[in-house]
Design a protein around this motif. Structure first.
Motif, mmCIF file in Angstrom:
data_model
loop_
_atom_site.group_PDB
_atom_site.id
_atom_site.type_symbol
_atom_site.label_atom_id
_atom_site.label_comp_id
_atom_site.label_asym_id
_atom_site.label_seq_id
_atom_site.Cartn_x
_atom_site.Cartn_y
_atom_site.Cartn_z
ATOM 1 N N HIS A 383 0.831 -1.202 0.000
ATOM 2 C CA HIS A 383 0.000 0.000 0.000
ATOM 3 C C HIS A 383 0.872 1.261 0.000
ATOM 4 C CE1 HIS A 383 -3.524 2.489 1.326
ATOM 5 N NE2 HIS A 383 -2.556 3.207 1.866
ATOM 6 N N GLU A 411 -5.185 7.593 -1.926
ATOM 7 C CA GLU A 411 -5.639 6.425 -1.175
ATOM 8 C C GLU A 411 -6.356 5.438 -2.082
ATOM 9 O OE1 GLU A 411 -5.392 5.266 2.220
ATOM 10 O OE2 GLU A 411 -3.699 6.618 1.928
ATOM 11 N N SER A 414 -3.731 3.325 -3.891
ATOM 12 C CA SER A 414 -3.046 2.404 -2.979
ATOM 13 C C SER A 414 -3.968 1.280 -2.525
ATOM 14 C CB SER A 414 -2.508 3.170 -1.772
ATOM 15 O OG SER A 414 -1.521 4.092 -2.169
ATOM 16 N N ASN A 415 -5.232 1.613 -2.261
ATOM 17 C CA ASN A 415 -6.180 0.580 -1.841
ATOM 18 C C ASN A 415 -6.541 -0.354 -2.996
ATOM 19 O OD1 ASN A 415 -6.253 1.530 0.764
ATOM 20 N ND2 ASN A 415 -8.062 2.794 0.458
ATOM 21 N N SER A 418 -4.041 -2.919 -3.004
ATOM 22 C CA SER A 418 -4.264 -3.847 -1.888
ATOM 23 C C SER A 418 -5.315 -4.890 -2.233
ATOM 24 C CB SER A 418 -4.695 -3.060 -0.645
ATOM 25 O OG SER A 418 -3.667 -2.188 -0.212
ATOM 26 N N LYS A 454 -14.623 -2.722 4.350
ATOM 27 C CA LYS A 454 -14.944 -1.727 3.319
ATOM 28 C C LYS A 454 -16.391 -1.245 3.381
ATOM 29 C CE LYS A 454 -10.823 -2.273 1.451
ATOM 30 N NZ LYS A 454 -9.802 -1.208 1.430
ATOM 31 N N TYR A 521 -11.763 10.037 2.029
ATOM 32 C CA TYR A 521 -11.702 8.599 2.274
ATOM 33 C C TYR A 521 -12.916 7.882 1.672
ATOM 34 C CZ TYR A 521 -8.017 9.957 5.494
ATOM 35 O OH TYR A 521 -6.867 10.485 6.036
ATOM 36 N N GLU A 528 -11.115 3.035 -5.364
ATOM 37 C CA GLU A 528 -10.293 1.824 -5.331
ATOM 38 C C GLU A 528 -10.936 0.691 -6.109
ATOM 39 O OE1 GLU A 528 -10.183 -0.870 -1.717
ATOM 40 O OE2 GLU A 528 -10.820 0.988 -0.748
#
Length: 622
Positions: A383, A411, A414-415, A418, A454, A521, A528
């Motif tokens: 991440h 984010e 990066s997520n 993941s 999530k 977020y 994501e």
């Protein structure tokens, strides 16, 4: 200020986007009278050079303090941050001399707009210093809160910190009385001491926003998304996710009822917020042992296998780098391996929160992580390295464009990575998970764990800034009542004990007193899955989206690389349009719903005899 050449400007022009095409109205925003394009270009060149230099100094000072937390290093960090604040104020004043809305170059207009908006430099020096002093005081209060353990008879032992103590207790305890005690202790001690400071902060933040031409600070917070209909578009995505969240909530409520009984959990009502394994009830994954669909089937945790194979923190970072190079992305530069902090040192105090660092000089990029050999840190390593990839790819952009396309993109990217790494198929491919990845029970267990992370997070991520917008717009008179109204409406949660306006429960989440926007977020959560879906399509993946692994797919890597190198140089809707191959320019919950579709079908069967909780604005739940 120092001068630089025109090369950066040529680079920046690539991918030019006329922001007016997205319906942004700048007429209300304040501006000066200077319409000389040459002077604006010269100012931006000087700003780019000086802002990069100051950013490097501040990042270096912050790094020094974070990796060696002495009073001396803290003072040096504060000195550099103070100089940066003065520079930002001076830059704002210079920007305000331009009538930037009338300049003929769209890119110049856009960069000047970034400098003017979301800035409190319009305040007098006294109030400018006051608001940052208030924020600093609130952050200091938050960081020094200590609470008493359950059944403690002596105040001498009231030394539990948020991390790791409170987080560990809330995640691991199954004693509802202990959980209620810890919840009350934390909320009662963190909120009231900063309530008056926060009320004054709201007043000054609104003054700054109005001086910049906005109705209130909430409108200015939303303006960063450069989209007039942002709130409507976001609300539509939440409406799409609500049915999935309600099914998850209903299933979890039944499982908690079975465990705690009807005196703690109401069979058909809201859930008390202290039972969900997280201080803020934003991530429910710590109670997976209570709600796992098929507990007899092994959960995905490859920690033991990593230890058996002799993994080290360095090997984990090398593994992450190989993941990215397998996609055709960039290897980590020499400075990364030389200066990063991969393990917690024993000779000094450090901040262990994992983070990726851009030192703003187009050379130095690092990760700070107190890495332990376990699965969570393996995912975290991938991440954080995704952030470094973003930094590397947009490094040639001007300073103002070295960022994600909107506040949620970093984010989100990066997520998205993941999702490919924390994945039964991928972990099997790299030799860490030896169970059958085709098992229906294993897949439902995995999706439940992901939903607890999530889907449970979605309403919380949405409501934090919804609350902030409400407070900025309508005042601070009923802050706590509004907070719990929104938590009930969106999450179906109630406090475990009665609350009044003497409390300030929103402050229990650090982002509130620390003045950190939170809607990013929620945006990242949507992105994501959109990014993951697009990369999976490019890789030729066939089958359920949650089993997609983009490892070694150069096609997926090209999709990601194209997104990363744009940085903030183009409007985020244009980036989404590029990502979706022209099919859409909107934030959407569709990919997230597709990812969880097998679980949604399973939940509907499990909940066929249950009452689905729906709460309205009047706090009536049916």
């Amino acid at each position: 200020m120092s001068k630089i050449g025109d090369l950066w400007w040529v680079v920046a022009v690539v991918g030019l986007l006329v922001e007016d095409a997205w319906g942004i109205t700048d007429a209300r925003l304040v501006q000066g009278t200077n319409v000389n394009l040459g002077e604006a270009l010269q100012f931006l060149r000087e700003y780019d050079s000086e802002a990069s230099r100051i950013c490097h100094r501040v990042s270096s000072a912050r790094w020094t303090y974070s990796t060696n937390m002495t009073d001396f290093n803290k003072r040096k960090m504060i000195e550099e941050q103070t100089l940066q604040a003065k520079f930002n104020k001076l830059s704002w004043k210079r920007t305000m001399t331009f009538d930037w809305t009338r300049l003929p170059d769209q890119m110049v207009r856009r960069q000047l707009k970034f400098l003017i908006t979301n800035s409190r430099a319009s305040l007098t020096d006294e109030k400018y210093n006051e608001i940052y002093h208030l924020i600093s005081e609130m952050k200091d209060i938050y960081s020094h809160i200590r609470i008493c353990p359950f059944n403690s008879q002596e105040s001498l032992f009231c030394d539990l910190e948020l991390e790791p103590d409170v987080v560990r207790i809330v995640g691991n305890s199954r004693n509802h009385m202990e959980l209620a005690h810890v919840w009350r202790e934390w909320h009662d001690k963190v909120g009231p001491p900063m309530k008056n400071k926060f009320m004054r902060y709201v007043q000054i933040a609104n003054q700054a926003a109005r001086m910049n031409g906005f109705l209130d600070a909430g409108e200015e917070m939303r303006y960063v998304y450069e989209e007039q209909n942002f709130e409507i578009e976001i609300a539509q995505t939440w409406a799409s996710l609500q049915p999935l969240y309600r099914e998850l909530f209903t299933y979890v409520r039944r499982k908690l009822l079975q465990f705690y009984g009807p005196f703690v959990v109401r069979p058909e009502g809201p859930l008390p917020a202290h039972l969900l394994g997280n201080v803020w009830a934003q991530d429910w994954s710590k109670i997976v042992d209570l709600v796992a669909p098929y507990p007899e089937f092994k959960t995905i945790d490859v920690t033991d296998e990593m230890l058996r194979q002799g993994f080290t923190p360095l090997r984990m970072f090398q593994m992450a780098e190989e993941f990215y190079t397998s996609l055709g992305l960039k290897p980590m530069p020499p400075e990364f391996w030389r200066f990063s902090m991969f393990e917690k040192p024993n000779d000094r105090k450090v901040q262990c929160t994992a983070s990726a660092w851009d030192f703003c000089n187009q050379i130095d990029y690092r990760i700070k992580q107190c890495t332990e050999v376990n699965m969570d840190d393996l995912i975290s390593t991938h991440h954080e390295m995704a952030h470094i990839q973003y930094y590397l790819h947009y490094s040639e952009q001007p300073y103002l464009y070295r960022d994600g396309a909107n506040p949620g993109f970093h984010e989100g990217v990066s997520n998205a990575i993941s999702l490919s790494v924390f994945n039964p198929v991928h972990l099997h491919r790299v030799g860490l998970f030896n169970e059958n990845t085709d098992s229906y029970e294993t897949n439902i267990n995995f999706l439940m764990l992901m939903a607890l992370k999530k889907v449970a997070f979605a309403p919380f991520a949405y409501l934090v800034d919804a609350w902030r917008y409400e407070i900025f717009q309508n005042g601070v008179q009923n802050m706590n009542a509004v907070w719990w109204e929104l938590r009930l409406r969106y999450q179906g949660l109630i406090p475990p004990i009665p609350r009044t306006e003497n409390h300030f429960d929103a402050a229990a989440k650090r982002h509130i007193p620390a003045d950190i926007p939170y809607m990013k977020y929620y945006v990242a959560l949507l992105l994501e899955f959109q990014i993951h879906s697009s990369m999976c399509f490019a890789s030729g993946h066939v089958g359920p989206l949650h089993n997609c692994d983009i490892y070694r797919s150069r096609e997926a890597g090209r999709v990601l690389s194209d997104l990363l190198k744009v940085g903030k140089a183009r409007h985020w809707k244009e980036v989404i349009k590029m990502l979706t191959r022209g099919q859409s320019d909107r934030l959407s919950a569709e990919a997230m719903l597709q990812y969880f579709q097998p679980l949604m079908l399973w939940l509907k069967v499990q909940n066929r005899n249950e009452t689905i909780l729906v709460c309205n604005k009047q706090q009536n739940c049916v």
